[in-house]
Design a protein around this motif. Sequence first.
Motif, PDB file in Angstrom:
ATOM      1  N   ILE A 182       0.838  -1.208   0.000  1.00  0.00           N
ATOM      2  CA  ILE A 182       0.000   0.000   0.000  1.00  0.00           C
ATOM      3  C   ILE A 182       0.872   1.257   0.000  1.00  0.00           C
ATOM      4  N   GLY A 183       1.965   1.198   0.762  1.00  0.00           N
ATOM      5  CA  GLY A 183       2.797   2.396   0.958  1.00  0.00           C
ATOM      6  C   GLY A 183       3.616   2.799  -0.263  1.00  0.00           C
ATOM      7  N   LEU A 184       4.161   1.815  -0.982  1.00  0.00           N
ATOM      8  CA  LEU A 184       5.091   2.172  -2.064  1.00  0.00           C
ATOM      9  C   LEU A 184       4.459   2.985  -3.210  1.00  0.00           C
ATOM     10  N   PRO A 185       3.232   2.652  -3.691  1.00  0.00           N
ATOM     11  CA  PRO A 185       2.654   3.494  -4.753  1.00  0.00           C
ATOM     12  C   PRO A 185       2.517   4.964  -4.322  1.00  0.00           C
ATOM     13  N   PHE A 186       2.116   5.183  -3.058  1.00  0.00           N
ATOM     14  CA  PHE A 186       2.010   6.561  -2.553  1.00  0.00           C
ATOM     15  C   PHE A 186       3.384   7.219  -2.543  1.00  0.00           C
ATOM     16  N   HIS A 187       4.363   6.433  -2.033  1.00  0.00           N
ATOM     17  CA  HIS A 187       5.729   6.935  -1.930  1.00  0.00           C
ATOM     18  C   HIS A 187       6.255   7.331  -3.311  1.00  0.00           C
ATOM     19  N   ILE A 188       6.014   6.462  -4.300  1.00  0.00           N
ATOM     20  CA  ILE A 188       6.503   6.725  -5.668  1.00  0.00           C
ATOM     21  C   ILE A 188       5.898   8.026  -6.201  1.00  0.00           C
ATOM     22  N   ARG A 189       4.586   8.173  -5.991  1.00  0.00           N
ATOM     23  CA  ARG A 189       3.901   9.378  -6.477  1.00  0.00           C
ATOM     24  C   ARG A 189       4.468  10.635  -5.822  1.00  0.00           C
ATOM     25  N   ILE A 190       4.631  10.570  -4.486  1.00  0.00           N
ATOM     26  CA  ILE A 190       5.129  11.744  -3.740  1.00  0.00           C
ATOM     27  C   ILE A 190       6.545  12.101  -4.179  1.00  0.00           C
ATOM     28  N   MET A 191       7.399  11.077  -4.293  1.00  0.00           N
ATOM     29  CA  MET A 191       8.805  11.328  -4.647  1.00  0.00           C
ATOM     30  C   MET A 191       8.928  11.943  -6.046  1.00  0.00           C
ATOM     31  N   LEU A 192       8.138  11.399  -6.993  1.00  0.00           N
ATOM     32  CA  LEU A 192       8.210  11.940  -8.357  1.00  0.00           C
ATOM     33  C   LEU A 192       7.678  13.378  -8.401  1.00  0.00           C
ATOM     34  N   LYS A 193       6.648  13.632  -7.600  1.00  0.00           N
ATOM     35  CA  LYS A 193       6.055  14.976  -7.538  1.00  0.00           C
ATOM     36  C   LYS A 193       7.053  15.980  -6.965  1.00  0.00           C
ATOM     37  N   LYS A 194       7.807  15.520  -5.934  1.00  0.00           N
ATOM     38  CA  LYS A 194       8.760  16.417  -5.272  1.00  0.00           C
ATOM     39  C   LYS A 194      10.107  16.464  -6.001  1.00  0.00           C
ATOM     40  N   GLY A 195      10.223  15.704  -7.064  1.00  0.00           N
ATOM     41  CA  GLY A 195      11.469  15.717  -7.847  1.00  0.00           C
ATOM     42  C   GLY A 195      12.591  14.913  -7.230  1.00  0.00           C
ATOM     43  N   ILE A 196      12.252  14.003  -6.297  1.00  0.00           N
ATOM     44  CA  ILE A 196      13.296  13.157  -5.699  1.00  0.00           C
ATOM     45  C   ILE A 196      13.321  11.842  -6.482  1.00  0.00           C
ATOM     46  N   PHE A 197      14.072  11.839  -7.561  1.00  0.00           N
ATOM     47  CA  PHE A 197      14.139  10.634  -8.396  1.00  0.00           C
ATOM     48  C   PHE A 197      15.555  10.431  -8.933  1.00  0.00           C
ATOM     49  N   GLY A 198      15.821   9.214  -9.334  1.00  0.00           N
ATOM     50  CA  GLY A 198      17.087   8.913  -9.976  1.00  0.00           C
ATOM     51  C   GLY A 198      16.809   8.504 -11.410  1.00  0.00           C
ATOM     52  N   VAL A 199      17.835   8.558 -12.257  1.00  0.00           N
ATOM     53  CA  VAL A 199      17.646   8.132 -13.643  1.00  0.00           C
ATOM     54  C   VAL A 199      18.208   6.723 -13.779  1.00  0.00           C
ATOM     55  N   ASP A 200      17.399   5.814 -14.328  1.00  0.00           N
ATOM     56  CA  ASP A 200      17.848   4.429 -14.514  1.00  0.00           C
ATOM     57  C   ASP A 200      18.717   4.364 -15.770  1.00  0.00           C
ATOM     58  N   VAL A 201      20.035   4.342 -15.543  1.00  0.00           N
ATOM     59  CA  VAL A 201      20.969   4.453 -16.677  1.00  0.00           C
ATOM     60  C   VAL A 201      21.047   3.165 -17.506  1.00  0.00           C
ATOM     61  N   HIS A 202      20.476   2.086 -17.000  1.00  0.00           N
ATOM     62  CA  HIS A 202      20.544   0.827 -17.751  1.00  0.00           C
ATOM     63  C   HIS A 202      19.390   0.654 -18.735  1.00  0.00           C
ATOM     64  N   LYS A 203      18.571   1.682 -18.896  1.00  0.00           N
ATOM     65  CA  LYS A 203      17.435   1.602 -19.834  1.00  0.00           C
ATOM     66  C   LYS A 203      17.611   2.625 -20.958  1.00  0.00           C
ATOM     67  N   LYS A 204      17.142   2.266 -22.145  1.00  0.00           N
ATOM     68  CA  LYS A 204      17.260   3.140 -23.314  1.00  0.00           C
ATOM     69  C   LYS A 204      16.513   4.464 -23.092  1.00  0.00           C
ATOM     70  N   GLU A 205      15.334   4.342 -22.483  1.00  0.00           N
ATOM     71  CA  GLU A 205      14.464   5.525 -22.325  1.00  0.00           C
ATOM     72  C   GLU A 205      14.915   6.427 -21.192  1.00  0.00           C
ATOM     73  N   LYS A 206      15.916   5.979 -20.408  1.00  0.00           N
ATOM     74  CA  LYS A 206      16.397   6.699 -19.220  1.00  0.00           C
ATOM     75  C   LYS A 206      15.224   7.170 -18.338  1.00  0.00           C
TER      76      LYS A 206
END
Lengths: 111, 346
Positions: free
Chosen positions: B24-48
């Motif tokens: 239950i917690g992780l989807p909320f966490h993901i939304r909040i983090m992306l909204k606040k700009g706390i994210f990393g770029v996954d360098v192993h993917k083409k789309e980054k």
Amino acid sequence: MSFLESASKFFKNIGGNILKYFQLTPRLGKIIGLETFIFATFMGICAIISEGIMMIPSSSSAGLNFLFASLKVGLSLLLIVIWLFVWYILTKKLMKNDGKGEDKIEQKEES
Amino acid sequence: MALDIAPIVIYILAFFTPLIITFIGLPFHIRIMLKKGIFGVDVHKKEKPKVAEMGGVILLIAIIISSILIIILIDDSYNRLSIGIFCITVTVAGIIGIIDDIFNLSALLKPFLLLFASIPIIASKRYKPEPMLPFVGNTRLNIVYLILLPFIVSVPANSVNMLDVFNGSMATTVMLILIMIFFANMIIFQNGVDQLDLTNVFVLIMMGALIAYWFFNRYPAKTFGGDTGSLTVGAALGAIAVMGQLEVVVIIAMIPFIMNAFGIISSVRGLFERREMARPTKMTDDWKIESTGNLKAPVTLVGLVLQKGPLHEKEVVKTFNILTFVSGIFAIITAVLIRITLEGLL
């Protein structure tokens, strides 16, 4: 999609995944070999501790007993430290070989 | 006042409570983090893709809430305190991880601070200085054990942190180790489900949290655990080893992790943060991972795995799983030998 179709797809996926694991295993031969060596040497050390170091007798005199107990612990720890050091050296060597391999590939590409 | 609840109910709750909280917690966490700009770029993917950071915070919260729930439900005060000590140890490591995620601690300060995570275990004497060895049985180490104890928590935490580099790698490998610990504990202590075994409780709490976390961290990851996640999980492994008297079993099960840590430390000659070191891998045109061949880069387990050519990220994680499975089998053999020794058959 019927239940049978989804069930067959599910089991095919699992089968495919297991097959992928088997396909990847041969390239890990060296590392699995190192793991086995580390485990086997640890078992050897335990056998030495059990059959050798633990044979150091206990004494009725408190001072001597402490000395013997310290000797047992000290020797066992020394063996463990040597084991960890051998583990470290072997890992380093295996990984250095990896580096050398890459150098050769790079040199080939340059030439 | 505590309720008198059957151990099997405690086991079920220990597994499902963190599982549900993390789900239950992780989807909320993901939304909040992306909204606040706390994210990393996954360098192993083409789309980054942008991936939410610090998913480990939810893991930590799930472990804390589950521990509190079980403390409320069980009757025995010794067991209650033991669960509390486990929770505090993991929380201390998790907080160090949060600080590291936010302020980027130096590579020397992080393991040093993690040594303090074991203080609750030492202060409450929730350890038995008698690690069990195959062929030897119970040993008595007293002072030496006390000196080594902080490292039994700090080393797993750091080595899990060093191997948490690909989508799902930390979750799957640690889950394999936990399964092996569960079986090893059953083999050595032979406690049935009618008895409350705290090691099983700790393992189930971690399993529940990690299964749910894996759904969001597996390829393609929606969240990264960050140092919060890896230090929390690693410290939990260390705490389980100490409090469950399974030190040797855990060390054997963690051979690939320790090997990876040895490789990094030996190649860069000391402890350095990932961001301070040259990258050991790069992406091929078809988005597989290959070694950079940079001599300044640390040589890692990934480097060894990629020795025979590039692999897809999912395949690299699978190789980690194979290696952990092999060491897990060795851990089970160790447990069987310890049991045989304890029964006086060796």
